[in-house]
Design an enzyme around this catalytic site. Sequence first.
Site, PDB file in Angstrom:
ATOM      1  N   ILE A 189      40.881  47.451  42.500  1.00 12.52           N
ATOM      2  CA  ILE A 189      41.492  48.582  43.197  1.00 12.52           C
ATOM      3  C   ILE A 189      43.004  48.479  43.175  1.00 12.52           C
ATOM      4  CG2 ILE A 189      41.678  49.757  45.419  1.00 12.52           C
ATOM      5  CD1 ILE A 189      38.853  48.903  46.038  1.00 12.52           C
ATOM      6  N   ASN A 197      46.586  45.375  43.316  1.00 13.50           N
ATOM      7  CA  ASN A 197      47.076  44.013  43.486  1.00 13.50           C
ATOM      8  C   ASN A 197      48.521  44.063  43.930  1.00 13.50           C
ATOM      9  OD1 ASN A 197      48.342  44.772  41.056  1.00 13.50           O
ATOM     10  ND2 ASN A 197      46.728  43.798  39.847  1.00 13.50           N
ATOM     11  N   GLY A 198      48.961  42.993  44.549  1.00 15.16           N
ATOM     12  CA  GLY A 198      50.316  42.944  45.075  1.00 15.16           C
ATOM     13  C   GLY A 198      50.778  41.517  45.239  1.00 15.16           C
ATOM     14  N   ALA A 199      51.818  41.356  46.049  1.00 15.51           N
ATOM     15  CA  ALA A 199      52.438  40.048  46.195  1.00 15.51           C
ATOM     16  C   ALA A 199      51.560  39.067  46.950  1.00 15.51           C
ATOM     17  CB  ALA A 199      53.778  40.196  46.918  1.00 15.51           C
ATOM     18  N   GLY A 208      47.900  39.319  47.174  1.00 16.46           N
ATOM     19  CA  GLY A 208      46.519  39.184  46.760  1.00 16.46           C
ATOM     20  C   GLY A 208      46.049  40.329  45.895  1.00 16.46           C
ATOM     21  N   VAL A 232      42.593  43.119  45.414  1.00 19.12           N
ATOM     22  CA  VAL A 232      41.416  43.701  46.054  1.00 19.12           C
ATOM     23  C   VAL A 232      40.617  44.455  45.001  1.00 19.12           C
ATOM     24  CG1 VAL A 232      42.673  45.773  46.750  1.00 19.12           C
ATOM     25  CG2 VAL A 232      40.576  45.157  47.937  1.00 19.12           C
ATOM     26  N   LYS A 264      38.726  41.352  49.100  1.00 24.88           N
ATOM     27  CA  LYS A 264      40.137  40.993  48.963  1.00 24.88           C
ATOM     28  C   LYS A 264      40.236  39.497  48.684  1.00 24.88           C
ATOM     29  CE  LYS A 264      44.349  40.630  51.766  1.00 24.88           C
ATOM     30  NZ  LYS A 264      44.944  40.920  53.093  1.00 24.88           N
ATOM     31  N   ASP A 277      54.004  47.949  60.781  1.00 25.74           N
ATOM     32  CA  ASP A 277      54.148  48.358  59.381  1.00 25.74           C
ATOM     33  C   ASP A 277      53.250  49.552  59.077  1.00 25.74           C
ATOM     34  OD1 ASP A 277      55.219  48.292  56.859  1.00 25.74           O
ATOM     35  OD2 ASP A 277      53.813  46.793  56.090  1.00 25.74           O
TER      36      ASP A 277
END
Length: 816
Positions: free
Chosen positions: A61, A63-65, A67, A69, A84, A182
Site C-alpha cells: 500500500i 512505504n515511508g521513513a 516502515g 504497509v 504494517k 499530527d
Amino acid sequence: MAEPLKEEDGEDGSAEPPGPVKAEPAHTAASVAAKNLALLKARSFDVTFDVGDEYEIIETIGNGAYGVVSSARRRLTGQQVAIKKIPNAFDVVTNAKRTLRELKILKHFKHDNIIAIKDILRPTVPYGEFKSVYVVLDLMESDLHQIIHSSQPLTLEHVRYFLYQLLRGLKYMHSAQVIHRDLKPSNLLVNENCELKIGDFGMARGLCTSPAEHQYFMTEYVATRWYRAPELMLSLHEYTQAIDLWSVGCIFGEMLARRQLFPGKNYVHQLQLIMMVLGTPSPAVIQAVGAERVRAYIQSLPPRQPVPWETVYPGADRQALSLLGRMLRFEPSARISAAAALRHPFLAKYHDPDDEPDCAPPFDFAFDREALTRERIKEAIVAEIEDFHARREGIRQQIRFQPSLQPVASEPGCPDVEMPSPWAPSGDCAMESPPPAPPPCPGPAPDTIDLTLQPPPPVSEPAPPKKDGAISDNTKAALKAALLKSLRSRLRDGPSAPLEAPEPRKPVTAQERQREREEKRRRRQERAKEREKRRQERERKERGAGASGGPSTDPLAGLVLSDNDRSLLERWTRMARPAAPALTSVPAPAPAPTPTPTPVQPTSPPPGPVAQPTGPQPQSAGSTSGPVPQPACPPPGPAPHPTGPPGPIPVPAPPQIATSTSLLAAQSLVPPPGLPGSSTPGVLPYFPPGLPPPDAGGAPQSSMSESPDVNLVTQQLSKSQVEDPLPPVFSGTPKGSGAGYGVGFDLEEFLNQSFDMGVADGPQDGQADSASLSASLLADWLEGHGMNPADIESLQREIQMDSPMLLADLPDLQDP
C-alpha cells in the site's frame, strides 16, 4: 553574530556540548545528506514480509521513513487486513519509542473512528535476532487526502459526515487525555462506505500539567506545517487539545474548497497566510510568544483585520462557516472543543449523545517520560506483544464453554436424599411405632383421682426429619432424564456448537447506528405525515362545504412538505407572481404555424452573470391560451434573475444562485442530493432549445415563459422525505498512500524535492500533503528570512522544535 550549532537533544534528554560551526562547502554537505537519506531509504524499503502461513500478502500500500504497509488476506477466514512492518525497529531510539508509544495507545483505544489493532505477530526468531515488528490493522482503501484531491465527487453531505466522524473519534481521544498532534487528511483513513478512522498515533502526547513538561511535549515535534497550530509556531507554552481542533479546522476548510487553507512554503510564509485571514494576533497573544525574534517579527508587521469567512468561502453553508470560525482562533482557549463541536447545528443531523462515548480510564504516558535505551525499549515492545496475546487468550477462555454433566455428590447421611421406607427394618427408621408408655410412678392405689395432676399431653407420631426443598427419587430421576434428553437433542442439532454458548456479538458501526436512527426518524415522519394528511382532508372538506361541491383543484392535495421544502415552495410562489408594472411588455406576434418569438431586453439590465436555469421542459405552444403570470423581480440576493413580460410560449426560469470567485480560488462544491445546485460562475444567459438568441443589433424582442406545474415541483421537493440521509457511497476510491498507518513521510518524494524544501507553484500544489515536516530540515528559511544555518539552528532551539528522526543515532551514517 551567528550562534554556534548544537547537537539535537535525544529522547533521553542528553545533548553534546556546543561547539563552533564548521564551514564546509555546500556540495559536500548535500552529498553527505543524500548518502544518509539513501541509506535510510534502503533500511526502510525492506518490503519482504515474513508473516508465516496465517496471512497471504496481496500488495504494498505504501512505504515511508518508519516502515512499510501492505494489504493481506487471512487464510483461515478470508478477511482482508493491513499489515504494517517496522523494519530495524530498534536501531534508532526515536523510532523504537515511537513504535512502543503507538502500540500502547492503540491497545488502549477501542472506538469505531480510530484505527484498531487486530493482531501483533509474535517473533519467530530468537530474541537476539528479533528486529522487525509486524502489526495487523484495519484495512482502509484510501485516505481523505486522496479523496479531496481527486475527481471523486465530494458533496456537502460527505463533508458533514466526515467531519462528524473525525470529531467523534477526537472526543473519545481527548477524554483519555491524549493529543494526536499530527492530524492531517493523509492520516484519516477512508473506505468506500464513507467510514473514517484516525490513524498514525506515533506523534501523540499527553496533556502538559506543569511548565516542566513543555520540553517533553515538543520533543521530536514535526506536525505538518500546513496544519500546525499557532501556539506551536509561536511557542506560546499552552499545549492543550485545542492543537488538534486547529488541525481539524484546516482539514474542514480543505474539504470545503478542495485545496489547502494555509499552504505555507516556509515558516514565515505560513504565519503570513494565517494572519491574512485571521488578522493580527491580539496584544496578549503577542506578549505570550516565547521566541523573542518571532515576537519582534510579528510586531514589525502592519496591523491586519480578520477577513470574514463568507469572503473566503463564498456560497458555502453558513452553519459550516460558523463552525469553521470557532475552530480557527489564535487563542487556544477561544477554540471550540470536540464535544461542543458535535453539538453544533451543522452536525445536528448525526449528533447523538448516547452514541459518542468517552474513554475510561485515561491513558498513562509515564513510560514516555523515562529515559529508555534501545534494549529496554525492545524488552518493552516484546512485553506488549506477549500481553496482547495473553489478553486475547484470556478473552477466548472466558467465552469458551464445554458442555459436560457432572454427577451430583450426595451428602452422607442426608435424610432428604435417601428417603428410607417407613417399613424398613433399620432401627433408625423415622416411621417406627411409638415407644411404650413409661411405668407408673410408685404411690397410692389408682382407685383415687388426684385433681391437681395435669393430664399427660397426647403423644403424636414424630414426623420424619425433612429438609426444605427436598425432592423424591422419582422426581430426581425424571429431571435427570429430561436434562439428558435436552443435551442429546442439542448435540444432535449441532455437534460443534457449545451448550448455551453466547453468540458472538457482531460489531455495530457508527453508520449502522445512524441508519437505525434514521429509520426510526423516518417512521416518525410517516406518522406525522399521516396526521397532517388527515388534518388537510378535514380542512378541505370544510372549505368545500360552502362551495359548489365539485372536486378540489388544490395541486397540493395529499402532499406534506417539510419546513425546508415549504420555504422553497413559498419562495418559488413569490417569484411566480405577475411581473412588476415598471417592466415594459411587448405584445406577442400573430399566431403562426411555427412561432419563433425571442426575449425582450429588460428596462434595467440586472448586474452580474446570470446562471443557467434548470427545471421542467417547456410545454408546447398550443397548450396555453392567453397570458400566463411570469416571475416577478426576486428579493435581494447574491445574484438577481432576469424577468420578462408574459407571452404565449412557456419558458421555465426557476431561480439559481451564481457563485463568485473565492479569495483562495476555491473550487465550487457539488450540491447535496435534493437541494438546488449552484451554477458555474460567468455563464452566458440561457436560451431554451428552438429559440434563437437575440441578434447583435440589440433590437427589443419578446420573451415568453410560463410557470411549471406546481404539483410536479412539489412532488420533486417532497422526495427529501424518503431519501437516504447518509452521503452516497464512493463508486471507486483512489488508492491511499499508507501514510495513515504511521509509515512516515514518503522518502521518494523527499529525495525528489530540492534541498530548499520549497513547494512548487502550479497545478500540483494540492497534490502533496506538505513539504518536509521537520523544523531542523527547514532550509527554506534561508530563502524566506535571510538566515544562515547557524541562525536556523538557534531559532529552532528558541522555539523548542526538534527533528523527527535523529540521523546521528544510526551508527553507519556519515557525519557532514
